[in-house]
Design a protein around this motif. Structure first.
Motif, PDB file in Angstrom:
ATOM      1  N   ALA A   1      48.564  45.607  25.441  1.00  0.00           N
ATOM      2  CA  ALA A   1      49.074  45.149  26.735  1.00  0.00           C
ATOM      3  C   ALA A   1      48.681  46.117  27.846  1.00  0.00           C
ATOM      4  N   VAL A   2      48.592  47.400  27.523  1.00  0.00           N
ATOM      5  CA  VAL A   2      48.149  48.384  28.515  1.00  0.00           C
ATOM      6  C   VAL A   2      46.717  48.084  28.945  1.00  0.00           C
ATOM      7  N   VAL A   3      45.850  47.849  27.957  1.00  0.00           N
ATOM      8  CA  VAL A   3      44.448  47.551  28.257  1.00  0.00           C
ATOM      9  C   VAL A   3      44.328  46.271  29.073  1.00  0.00           C
ATOM     10  N   LEU A   4      45.068  45.248  28.685  1.00  0.00           N
ATOM     11  CA  LEU A   4      44.978  43.961  29.378  1.00  0.00           C
ATOM     12  C   LEU A   4      45.479  44.076  30.815  1.00  0.00           C
ATOM     13  N   ALA A   5      46.559  44.820  31.027  1.00  0.00           N
ATOM     14  CA  ALA A   5      47.076  45.010  32.381  1.00  0.00           C
ATOM     15  C   ALA A   5      46.076  45.777  33.239  1.00  0.00           C
ATOM     16  N   GLN A   6      45.470  46.804  32.676  1.00  0.00           N
ATOM     17  CA  GLN A   6      44.463  47.563  33.420  1.00  0.00           C
ATOM     18  C   GLN A   6      43.229  46.721  33.695  1.00  0.00           C
ATOM     19  N   PHE A   7      42.808  45.960  32.697  1.00  0.00           N
ATOM     20  CA  PHE A   7      41.604  45.140  32.834  1.00  0.00           C
ATOM     21  C   PHE A   7      41.771  44.076  33.912  1.00  0.00           C
ATOM     22  N   THR A   8      42.943  43.471  34.003  1.00  0.00           N
ATOM     23  CA  THR A   8      43.155  42.373  34.943  1.00  0.00           C
ATOM     24  C   THR A   8      42.873  42.790  36.376  1.00  0.00           C
ATOM     25  N   ILE A   9      43.241  44.008  36.722  1.00  0.00           N
ATOM     26  CA  ILE A   9      43.009  44.480  38.090  1.00  0.00           C
ATOM     27  C   ILE A   9      41.657  45.173  38.210  1.00  0.00           C
ATOM     28  N   ALA A  10      41.305  46.003  37.236  1.00  0.00           N
ATOM     29  CA  ALA A  10      40.045  46.744  37.319  1.00  0.00           C
ATOM     30  C   ALA A  10      38.847  45.808  37.359  1.00  0.00           C
ATOM     31  N   CYS A  11      38.929  44.689  36.651  1.00  0.00           N
ATOM     32  CA  CYS A  11      37.809  43.755  36.602  1.00  0.00           C
ATOM     33  C   CYS A  11      37.523  43.165  37.979  1.00  0.00           C
ATOM     34  N   ALA A  12      38.559  42.931  38.766  1.00  0.00           N
ATOM     35  CA  ALA A  12      38.348  42.397  40.109  1.00  0.00           C
ATOM     36  C   ALA A  12      37.524  43.358  40.956  1.00  0.00           C
ATOM     37  N   PHE A  13      37.779  44.655  40.839  1.00  0.00           N
ATOM     38  CA  PHE A  13      37.002  45.642  41.585  1.00  0.00           C
ATOM     39  C   PHE A  13      35.579  45.731  41.050  1.00  0.00           C
ATOM     40  N   ALA A  14      35.414  45.602  39.741  1.00  0.00           N
ATOM     41  CA  ALA A  14      34.067  45.631  39.157  1.00  0.00           C
ATOM     42  C   ALA A  14      33.245  44.442  39.631  1.00  0.00           C
ATOM     43  N   ILE A  15      33.870  43.271  39.703  1.00  0.00           N
ATOM     44  CA  ILE A  15      33.162  42.073  40.168  1.00  0.00           C
ATOM     45  C   ILE A  15      32.698  42.250  41.599  1.00  0.00           C
ATOM     46  N   ARG A  16      33.577  42.744  42.452  1.00  0.00           N
ATOM     47  CA  ARG A  16      33.205  42.947  43.844  1.00  0.00           C
ATOM     48  C   ARG A  16      32.061  43.957  43.970  1.00  0.00           C
TER      49      ARG A  16
END
Length: 282
Positions: free
Chosen positions: A152-167
């Motif tokens: 759940a820690v990884v998924l919570a971090q991924f959900t937000i971090a991925c948006a910055f990576a996409i941008r």
């Protein structure tokens, strides 16, 4: 007695004086925020000593939090770049139905309140889907639960971090001239070959930047982790939740020590990005 005429200023002198006044006014306004950041860091440094800092970081639970933080941030950052690179490329190169909607959806994790995002993840993994609960289904299929555990820690971090990576990746591909890919296609390459052999090698700096930004964003994540993964010592505790736990226990010295550690990591990450951008500009 006649007074001598006052010296007249040339246009160049007046322009230089006006530019100097403009510079100092802008610097004074900008310096307020810079001074605030310096004062915040100085306050943390003055609050604790080196012996208290090392003693706090020597705690087993904090060392476990450091290890879990490094692991989860790295996994989340790598996963973010794996998802962010193709999606950033599609948003940069293609015009397709629903593109504006997808472009908007990508930004939602960045603008949502963190607690709302964590609550949404929690509800998602406990919502029955045709009589089948996602949490129990994942537990039965892969052998471990998600909610209130380290995934759940990884998924919570991924959900937000991925948006910055996409941008970051979209901006990277926007800055790459697509004509080189068109030339490769005229020479017989498929779209996929042009991507792997032409576009992707040119985007390597953007990939490094996206990974670094995603890693740093995952490091500072708190709200979704607290709601979706909780802050169980030696299990789901990461550095951001460590600060919360230490403050709750009245251990301000340990909380400040962990905060300084996170500041130091953030400074190193930002310096790396600045160095990367500087070399890219040269």
């Amino acid at each position: 007695m006649n007074q001598p005429p006052a010296p007249t200023l040339t246009p160049d002198v007046r322009r230089r004086r006006s530019d100097a006044v403009f510079f100092w006014v802008m610097s004074a306004i900008s310096g307020i925020f810079v001074l605030l950041i310096l004062l915040l860091i100085a306050a943390d440094v003055c609050f604790t000593s080196w012996s208290e800092f090392t003693a706090a970081l020597a705690k087993p639970e904090i060392q476990a939090a450091i290890r879990l933080t490094l692991l989860t941030c790295t996994v989340a950052a790598i996963a973010s770049v794996w998802v962010g690179t193709p999606l950033g490329y599609l948003l940069s190169r293609y015009k397709f139905p629903g593109r504006v909607l997808i472009d908007t959806l990508v930004d939602i994790p960045m603008v949502l309140p963190p607690l709302v995002l964590g609550l949404s993840l929690l509800i998602l993994f406990h919502t029955p889907i045709y009589g089948w609960e996602l949490e129990s289904g994942l537990k039965n299929q892969v052998g471990f639960p998600v909610t209130y555990h380290w995934p759940a820690v990884v998924l919570a971090q991924f959900t937000i971090a991925c948006a910055f990576a996409i941008r970051t990746m979209r901006v990277t591909f926007d800055q790459i001239d697509p004509r080189s890919e068109d030339v490769a296609r005229t020479l017989g390459c498929t779209r996929g070959q042009a991507f792997w052999q032409v576009a992707l090698p040119q985007a390597w700096r953007g990939i490094i930047a996206a990974t670094t930004i995603a890693w740093a964003r995952a490091l500072g994540e708190f709200g979704p982790i607290l709601v979706f993964a909780s802050a169980t010592r030696m299990q789901t505790e990461v550095l951001s939740t460590t600060v919360y736990l230490e403050i709750s226990a009245g251990e301000l010295d340990a909380a400040v020590a962990v905060s300084l550690l996170m500041v130091a990591i953030a400074v190193l990450v930002l310096l790396f990005l600045r160095l990367l951008n500087t070399r890219d500009a040269q």
